[in-house]
Structure formats: structure tokens, C-alpha cells
Design an enzyme around this catalytic site. Structure first.
Site, PDB file in Angstrom:
ATOM      1  N   TYR A 143       1.077  63.475  39.444  1.00  0.00           N
ATOM      2  CA  TYR A 143       0.209  62.449  40.048  1.00  0.00           C
ATOM      3  C   TYR A 143      -0.214  62.908  41.431  1.00  0.00           C
ATOM      4  O   TYR A 143       0.621  63.316  42.249  1.00  0.00           O
ATOM      5  CB  TYR A 143       0.978  61.129  40.155  1.00  0.00           C
ATOM      6  CG  TYR A 143       0.190  59.994  40.788  1.00  0.00           C
ATOM      7  CD1 TYR A 143      -0.899  59.434  40.128  1.00  0.00           C
ATOM      8  CD2 TYR A 143       0.547  59.472  42.036  1.00  0.00           C
ATOM      9  CE1 TYR A 143      -1.619  58.381  40.698  1.00  0.00           C
ATOM     10  CE2 TYR A 143      -0.166  58.419  42.605  1.00  0.00           C
ATOM     11  CZ  TYR A 143      -1.241  57.885  41.941  1.00  0.00           C
ATOM     12  OH  TYR A 143      -1.949  56.852  42.500  1.00  0.00           O
ATOM     13  N   ASP A 245       1.847  69.383  46.364  1.00  0.00           N
ATOM     14  CA  ASP A 245       1.768  67.966  46.714  1.00  0.00           C
ATOM     15  C   ASP A 245       3.190  67.510  47.000  1.00  0.00           C
ATOM     16  O   ASP A 245       3.972  67.261  46.079  1.00  0.00           O
ATOM     17  CB  ASP A 245       1.137  67.185  45.561  1.00  0.00           C
ATOM     18  CG  ASP A 245       1.012  65.699  45.881  1.00  0.00           C
ATOM     19  OD1 ASP A 245       1.734  65.228  46.786  1.00  0.00           O
ATOM     20  OD2 ASP A 245       0.199  65.023  45.226  1.00  0.00           O
ATOM     21  N   LYS A 273       4.388  59.425  52.642  1.00  0.00           N
ATOM     22  CA  LYS A 273       5.620  58.649  52.450  1.00  0.00           C
ATOM     23  C   LYS A 273       6.665  58.811  53.557  1.00  0.00           C
ATOM     24  O   LYS A 273       6.564  58.183  54.584  1.00  0.00           O
ATOM     25  CB  LYS A 273       6.204  58.960  51.068  1.00  0.00           C
ATOM     26  CG  LYS A 273       5.191  58.571  49.944  1.00  0.00           C
ATOM     27  CD  LYS A 273       5.828  58.366  48.619  1.00  0.00           C
ATOM     28  CE  LYS A 273       4.810  58.217  47.491  1.00  0.00           C
ATOM     29  NZ  LYS A 273       4.664  56.913  46.927  1.00  0.00           N
TER      30      LYS A 273
HETATM   31  N1  PMP Z   1       0.901  62.479  45.448  1.00  0.00           N
HETATM   32  C1  PMP Z   1       2.093  62.114  44.996  1.00  0.00           C
HETATM   33  C2  PMP Z   1       3.031  63.169  44.483  1.00  0.00           C
HETATM   34  C3  PMP Z   1       2.476  60.768  44.994  1.00  0.00           C
HETATM   35  O1  PMP Z   1       3.658  60.414  44.487  1.00  0.00           O
HETATM   36  C4  PMP Z   1       1.563  59.813  45.510  1.00  0.00           C
HETATM   37  C5  PMP Z   1       1.911  58.342  45.560  1.00  0.00           C
HETATM   38  N2  PMP Z   1       2.923  57.896  44.767  1.00  0.00           N
HETATM   39  C6  PMP Z   1       0.314  60.260  45.979  1.00  0.00           C
HETATM   40  C7  PMP Z   1       0.021  61.594  45.948  1.00  0.00           C
HETATM   41  C8  PMP Z   1      -0.696  59.299  46.508  1.00  0.00           C
HETATM   42  O2  PMP Z   1      -0.252  58.743  47.695  1.00  0.00           O
HETATM   43  P1  PMP Z   1      -0.814  57.328  48.197  1.00  0.00           P
HETATM   44  O3  PMP Z   1      -0.303  56.302  47.228  1.00  0.00           O
HETATM   45  O4  PMP Z   1      -0.215  57.194  49.562  1.00  0.00           O
HETATM   46  O5  PMP Z   1      -2.292  57.445  48.204  1.00  0.00           O
END
Ligand code: PMP
Length: 436
Positions: A143, A245, A273
Site C-alpha cells: 500500500y 516506502d 507516521k
Molecule cells: N505508505 C504506507 C506503507 C502506509 O502504510 C500508508 C498509510 N497506512 C501510506 C503510505 C499512506 O499514508 P497516509 O495515510 O498518511 O497518506
């Protein structure tokens, strides 16, 4: 059974006002009613009906120091007296940038945004400009945010996902710009031979390969030994960039993220995060040579709230805690996570329920499965996901809040007391689950 009267009343009201009654789809699945939180502290939160929960969601990962960490709250309160948004430069952004560059192996330059999806967007733009190529290769089950360009093949139904060695992009939502699908190449993760064949089939087309270096959005899956280095070598051979990521793994698995822990330095990485202790901050970090396309004005990057001073005050305080004593926080959270993982395994063995508990510790996954290991999205789909949804609700009834698909986030506020309490709650939940 929990008393949920006030939560139900609020949800009924919210359904008239908020589409679907919630503000993010990730919160929809909680049964019988989404959590209505009254307050939170440390490892715990309390709902509006007075129910207390041990919290392993931790804001979907940011709260590695727990709810309401005093150093973060003090820094934020102090900043509030000096203004809440400048859309101008200030010292704190330099302090935070310096900490990221000190701690993260790939970080020679950074740019800040507010949320992870934005930072991914910036990384892809940069990779396309740097290589002069259009396509991004992403992996099934990973994701990278909810934007149209990226929301493909996260949890695709297998009847739509194509063959294992030639997956097709499956959109994750209605209404996505169909033009974006052609810019993506999808591959199975943790299989270097298939990846190599897919790259061979797209000579000179792929700008970057992006991955969660430890997959945390489909189970909690480590790369097989050597895989990250092999992918990096393939990137170099094919002239594409490697993007990690690290929105979940960054500032959670180690001070320098998964790239430090696993010893492979990508060209670019995105963080979010945990880096700001619960405030909305994301960061694009990378090699100076690539990042300097922004310096040169050849790649645009902006945002009203970028390096917001309140958020930066939180980040500076959080990073100080995370940097302390050579990363003591990560050793502590890893130990607590691994202790809880073993407790859950012991409880499940006692109850004679086949489970797999796997992951690095600061984040880990409970799978209902008799598979000895889960190493890919398609193996994950063979686990009992409906059963996990039921167990999730039973755990809430026992006062334990986990991410619905079976994921646990740990914090420094989770110690031996919390682990023991969670073990007891898990035993009680499993008994009810077995009884159906
Ligand atoms: N990349 C990863 C690996 C994530 O887990 C998330 C959110 N869970 C995102 C990108 C997107 O981040 P945001 O919800 O802060 O837009």
C-alpha cells in the site's frame, strides 16, 4: 459484552453527516460500531461508553511513544504560543531535517509533506523526472496511499489479479482515473526471478521500483534473505531507482528504518507516521543527486502545511526520544513485541487454534492459518480473514484494540503488565471464537 449505547447513538448521528459515518475507510470495519474515543493515554484508550482498551492500533502506527507522551505534548504546547502556521521557514524544520539526515542512511536531502500519500506522490514524480521514464513498478499487497496513481493491487480479488507471474493492475476504488493504470507494472513481491523477467519485458520503461521493505499492509512479512540487495542490483542493471516506502517501518523498526535494519540503502524513501509522534508529517528523503532536481526547480513540490511549526515541534521532540541512548526505544519496543508474540503463540497452542504470529516485533501480524509461513500476498489470501474479522470484534469485547486484519503496533508504553493482560484477553476471545 461491552456497553455501547452512546457509541451507537453517535454513530447514528454521524451517519447522517459523514459519508459512511466515518472519516477514513480504514475505520469502517470495526464491529458492531466504530470506536468512539473519549480519551487516550499511554497504551490505553477509553471510549465514550467508558470501556477501556489496550491499544495496539496506536493511530495506525504513529504512536511508538504511546498516547500523550509528555515531551511531545510539552513541545507542541510551547509552539502554540508562537503561532500555528507560517508557510515560511523556521529553525525547527532545519532541526528535524538534520535529524532525518543523521539517522536515515539514504537521506542526504529531505522535503516535508503532511501525509504519506503525498510523499509517495513526490517520490514518483522525482523518479520519473530523474530517469525520463514513465512507469512505476509496485508489488501486489503493498500500500502506498490512496491517490489514484498508487491505489492499485493492494488487496486485489484473485479472480481479477491475473496470473501469479504477470499480475495486472487492479484499481482499489471506483472513480479512479483509468489513465493511471498504464503507468504501473505490478509484480509479486519476494520473488526475484519473476521480478527479473518482468523487468526484462519492460526495457527502458521503468522509472522506479517501490516497495514496503518489510510488508506491513498485508500481514507483517520480512523480505526473504538477500531479496532487497537483489532488487537493488536489478534496479542498477535496469537503470531505475529503488524507493522504500517506510511510512510504517520508518522510525519504528530502527532509528534509520528498515533500510538501516536490513542494510540496503534505497535511492529515495518516504516516511510518515512515527516520525512526529502522532502529528501529521511525512517526509521524502534521498540521494542529493536525485533530490537536487527539486533544488534546480526542475521538479515541483509544494504544500500549504509543509513543515508546519506545530507538527515540526512534535517531530523534533519525538526524534529526540527516538535517538536517545543509541536507539534504546527500538530495543525496548522490539523486546515487548517479541514477548507478546510468544505469549499469543502459547495461548493459541493451549487453545489448540492454528495461528501464525510473525513480524519484527514493533509491528507484527496474527494470522489464523496452519501455514508455517506467509511470504506473499497470495499466501495471505489463504489465511482465514473472515475468522480474523470475528476475532477482532471478540478482542474488542475483551478490551484489546488491534488493526482489524490482525496487525499489532507496539509502543514504549506497552510493558510486561500489558503483555500479560493481552494474553488473558486473547485466551478469553479465542474461547468464544472457538464456540462460534
Ligand atoms: N505508505 C504506507 C506503507 C502506509 O502504510 C500508508 C498509510 N497506512 C501510506 C503510505 C499512506 O499514508 P497516509 O495515510 O498518511 O497518506
Amino acid at each position: 459484552m461491552r456497553k455501547l449505547e452512546r457509541s451507537r447513538a453517535l454513530y447514528a448521528q454521524a451517519q447522517q453527516l459523514l459519508a459512511g459515518g466515518v472519516s477514513s475507510d480504514a475505520r469502517r470495519g470495526v464491529q458492531p460500531v466504530p470506536l468512539y474515543v473519549d480519551h487516550a493515554l499511554g497504551a490505553r484508550l477509553w471510549d465514550v461508553d467508558g470501556n477501556e482498551y489496550l491499544d495496539y492500533v496506536l493511530g495506525q502506527g504513529p504512536l511508538i511513544l504511546g498516547h500523550g507522551h509528555p515531551a511531545i505534548l510539552a513541545a507542541v504546547k510551547a509552539q502554540l504560543d508562537r503561532g500555528q502556521v507560517y508557510s515560511a521557514q523556521h529553525e525547527l524544520e532545519i532541526e528535524v531535517a538534520a535529524a532525518v539526515c543523521r539517522l536515515v542512511p539514504c537521506a542526504e536531502r529531505v522535503r516535508f509533506n503532511s501525509v504519506g500519500s503525498e510523499a509517495v506522490h513526490a517520490a514518483w514524480r522525482l523518479a520519473r523526472a530523474y530517469t525520463g521514464r514513465q512507469k512505476i513498478l509496485k508489488f501486489e499487497g503493498h500500500y502506498h496511499g490512496w491517490f489514484d496513481s498508487a491505489l492499485y493491487s493492494v488487496w486485489p480479488p484473485l479472480d481479477a489479479a491475473g496470473p501469479y507471474d504477470a499480475p495486472v493492475p487492479v484499481p482499489g476504488s471506483g472513480g479512479m482515473a483509468t489513465s493511471t493504470a498504464g503507468d504501473l507494472v505490478i509484480a509479486p513481491w519476494n520473488d526475484v526471478d519473476v521480478l527479473s523477467r518482468i523487468l526484462d519485458a519492460h526495457p527502458g520503461e521503468i522509472a522506479a521500483i517501490i516497495m514496503e521493505p518489510v510488508l506491513c499492509n498485508t500481514g507483517a512479512i520480512a523480505p526473504v534473505p538477500g531479496y532487497l540487495a537483489e532488487v537493488q542490483a536489478l534496479c542498477r542493471a535496469h537503470g531505475c531507482l529503488l524507493i522504500f516506502d517506510e511510512v510504517i517501518t520508518g522510525f519504528r523498526l530502527a532509528r534509520g528504518g528498515a533500510q538501516e535494519l536490513l542494510g540496503v540503502t534505497p535511492d529515495l524513501a518516504v516516511f510518515g507516521k512515527a516520525m512526529a509522534g502522532g502529528f501529521p508529517l511525512s517526509c521524502l528523503a534521498g540521494r542529493a543527486e536525485v533530490m537536487d532536481l527539486i533544488t534546480a526547480g526542475r521538479v515541483g513540490h509544494s504544500g500549504t502545511f509543509n513543515s508546519n511549526p506545530v507538527v515540526m515541534a512534535a517531530a523534533a521532540a519525538a526524534l529526540k526520544e527516538l535517538e536517545r541512548d543509541d536507539g534504546a526505544v527500538f530495543r525496548q519496543v522490539t523486546a515487548a513485541g517479541q514477548q507478546l508474540m510468544q505469549t499469543l503463540r502459547d495461548v493459541a497452542a493451549e487453545a489448540n487454534v492454528p495461528v501464525l504470529v510473525d513480524g519484527p516485533g514493533p509491528v507484527f501480524q496474527l494470522y489464523l492459518t496452519d501455514q508455517p509461513a506467509v511470504r506473499s500476498y497470495r499466501a495471505f489470501t489463504l489465511t482465514d480473514r473472515a475468522g480474523m474479522a470475528g476475532l477482532h470484534t471478540l478482542l474488542l469485547d475483551e478490551g484489546v484494540n488491534i488493526v482489524g486484519r490482525g496487525l499489532f503496533f507496539l509502543s514504549t508504553a506497552h510493558g510486561a503488565v500489558e503483555v500479560a493482560q493481552t494474553g488473558q484477553a486473547f485466551a478469553a476471545a479465542l474461547d468464544k471464537w472457538k464456540a462460534g
